[in-house]
Design an enzyme around this catalytic site. Structure first.
Site, PDB file in Angstrom:
ATOM      1  CG  HIS A  50       8.771 -29.525   1.298  1.00  8.19           C
ATOM      2  ND1 HIS A  50       9.344 -30.752   1.084  1.00  8.19           N
ATOM      3  CD2 HIS A  50       9.477 -28.947   2.302  1.00  8.19           C
ATOM      4  CE1 HIS A  50      10.336 -30.926   1.933  1.00  8.19           C
ATOM      5  NE2 HIS A  50      10.446 -29.838   2.691  1.00  8.19           N
ATOM      6  CE  LYS A  97     -11.329   1.515   2.913  1.00  9.34           C
ATOM      7  NZ  LYS A  97     -10.836   2.353   4.002  1.00  9.34           N
ATOM      8  CD  GLU A 103      -3.283  -0.389   2.070  1.00 10.97           C
ATOM      9  OE1 GLU A 103      -4.215  -1.197   2.108  1.00 10.97           O
ATOM     10  OE2 GLU A 103      -3.145   0.516   2.903  1.00 10.97           O
TER      11      GLU A 103
HETATM   12  O1  PA5 Z   1      -3.319   1.378   5.835  1.00  9.83           O
HETATM   13  C1  PA5 Z   1      -4.415   1.831   5.587  1.00  9.83           C
HETATM   14  O2  PA5 Z   1      -4.659   3.054   5.642  1.00  9.83           O
HETATM   15  C2  PA5 Z   1      -5.582   0.934   5.196  1.00  9.83           C
HETATM   16  O3  PA5 Z   1      -5.181  -0.377   5.018  1.00  9.83           O
HETATM   17  C3  PA5 Z   1      -6.648   0.979   6.279  1.00  9.83           C
HETATM   18  O4  PA5 Z   1      -6.086   0.549   7.503  1.00  9.83           O
HETATM   19  C4  PA5 Z   1      -7.840   0.083   5.927  1.00  9.83           C
HETATM   20  O5  PA5 Z   1      -8.346   0.415   4.663  1.00  9.83           O
HETATM   21  C5  PA5 Z   1      -8.937   0.228   6.975  1.00  9.83           C
HETATM   22  O6  PA5 Z   1      -9.369   1.556   7.055  1.00  9.83           O
HETATM   23  P1  PA5 Z   1     -10.159   2.095   8.305  1.00  9.83           P
HETATM   24  O7  PA5 Z   1      -9.290   1.947   9.521  1.00  9.83           O
HETATM   25  O8  PA5 Z   1     -10.450   3.528   7.981  1.00  9.83           O
HETATM   26  O9  PA5 Z   1     -11.412   1.276   8.421  1.00  9.83           O
END
Ligand code: PA5
Length: 379
Positions: free
Chosen positions: A278, A367, A257
């Site tokens: 394996h 999203k 990310e």
């Molecule tokens: O690292 C990030 O920002 C994302 O992976 C969020 O943690 C994830 O999308 C969850 O978002 P939220 O905490 O707003 O529900």
């Protein structure tokens, strides 16, 4: 102390500039977090954990991505002893998984920690609705709300608003810390404390790391960038400890990310050895040479360390670059340091690739599409 087996020539001026940019970034709050712990929030976390342990057999942690991977990684790796078991929900949209979690709790006493920085993510919202209903049916509304712990934004979001209106115990995800960099905030600390992880040691170690891991983190970030630019498009994290499966998941999220944008970055993959020798071991030894391997070398027993040696030699002979990151101990100290090491290295390497380490437009895109499909208006 983190030890690495590579010593590239780094452009010190460039790195200095990047470190300054990270320090000034509005999402760079994690950088000095372990050194600037809010003690009153920390004590509230410990008190809440004590209360949960006294009155619940299960703590249901509801969250996705950065809101659950970090604490799950540490709980699964360290296998702490606690009467209260932490279980997870809200990290997929599978009804089957949700029913499994609801059935697992069954008639046992339980509390809920719902974790969402935005407070609007669909997966945790759906799971939270189901567990809230179960709490109310079991305990009545007043006691149900007493058993809900909401970790979310300090001021905004649907979860924040509901938590204020219903009087849930609230913990804050700081504005300047994004999900995947948040394991050392209340996001991770409350579930970790409930599970019996020593959060004092974890934070103390991360605090030492703020200074001690800078040099190895810079070297590692530089190696990643160099490999990436040479056409190695995949990094395979290799661990020889099966309980670190979720630590690998945390790593993949952190790097995927943070770096994967603007058609840049290195694809993060992972293996657990000797299990995967394996299966994916064949590819690692002799498949397409577009990848390198990063061994996370935890202290281990004699036999397991022989496998580490064997892999090091065999894969090097197979023409795959092997980086090694040596961890001092398999405990809170080792992981406190390792978490901070990878967060720092990841932010630096994303910056070297020229992308913003702290946003996730691709995640937001999905999203929004999902909300549209479900007929909701997007924010
Ligand atoms: O690292 C990030 O920002 C994302 O992976 C969020 O943690 C994830 O999308 C969850 O978002 P939220 O905490 O707003 O529900």
């Amino acid at each position: 102390m983190i030890k690495v087996n590579f010593h590239p020539e780094v452009d010190k001026g460039k790195i200095e500039g990047i470190l300054q940019e990270i320090a000034k970034d509005k999402m760079g709050g994690w950088l000095n977090l372990p050194k600037k712990v809010d003690m009153s929030e920390f004590m509230r976390i410990k008190e809440a954990a004590k209360k949960i342990n006294e009155e619940s057999e299960y703590l249901v942690c509801i969250g996705i991505g950065g809101s659950y991977l970090g604490h799950r990684a540490l709980i699964e790796a360290l296998r702490p002893e606690s009467e209260t078991k932490v279980i997870y929900a809200g990290n997929s949209l599978s009804k089957r998984e949700l029913e499994f979690a609801l059935n697992k709790v069954g008639d046992h006493d339980f509390s809920v920690n719902v974790i969402s920085k935005s407070g609007t993510t669909l997966e945790p919202a759906i799971a939270f609705a189901a567990f809230k209903k179960k709490l109310i049916e079991k305990y009545g509304e007043e006691e149900a709300y007493r058993r809900i712990y909401a970790t979310t934004d300090a001021k905004t979001g649907a979860l924040h608003d509901e938590a204020v209106a219903s009087g849930y115990t609230r913990f804050v995800v700081p504005d300047d810390i994004g999900g995947r960099y948040s394991v050392l905030t209340a996001v991770g600390l409350l579930p970790l404390a409930v599970a019996g992880v020593d959060i004092d040691n974890l934070l103390e170690s991360a605090s030492d790391a703020v200074v001690s891991v800078v040099e190895p983190a810079v070297k590692y970030a530089w190696m990643r960038y160099t490999f990436g630019k040479k056409g190695y498009d995949t990094e395979v994290f290799a661990s020889f400890e099966p309980s670190t499966l979720y630590f690998n998941e945390w790593l993949k999220q952190l790097f995927g990310e943070s770096e994967g944008k603007g058609r840049q970055g290195v694809f993060p993959a992972s293996v657990i050895y000797s299990t995967d020798l394996h299966s994916l071991g064949q590819f690692m030894q002799d498949g397409r040479r577009n990848l390198w391997e990063t061994i996370i070398d935890f202290p281990t027993d004699d036999l397991n360390s022989k496998v580490v040696q064997a892999v090091r030699v065999a894969h090097t002979q197979g023409g795959i670059p092997v980086l090694e990151i040596g961890v001092e101990s398999f405990d809170e100290k080792g992981f406190g340091e390792l978490i901070y090491f990878f967060e720092l290295a990841c932010a630096i390497s994303a910056k070297l690739f020229g992308v913003n380490p702290f946003d996730q437009p691709g995640v937001e895109a999905y999203k929004n599409e999902l909300k549209k499909l479900m007929g909701e208006t997007t924010k």
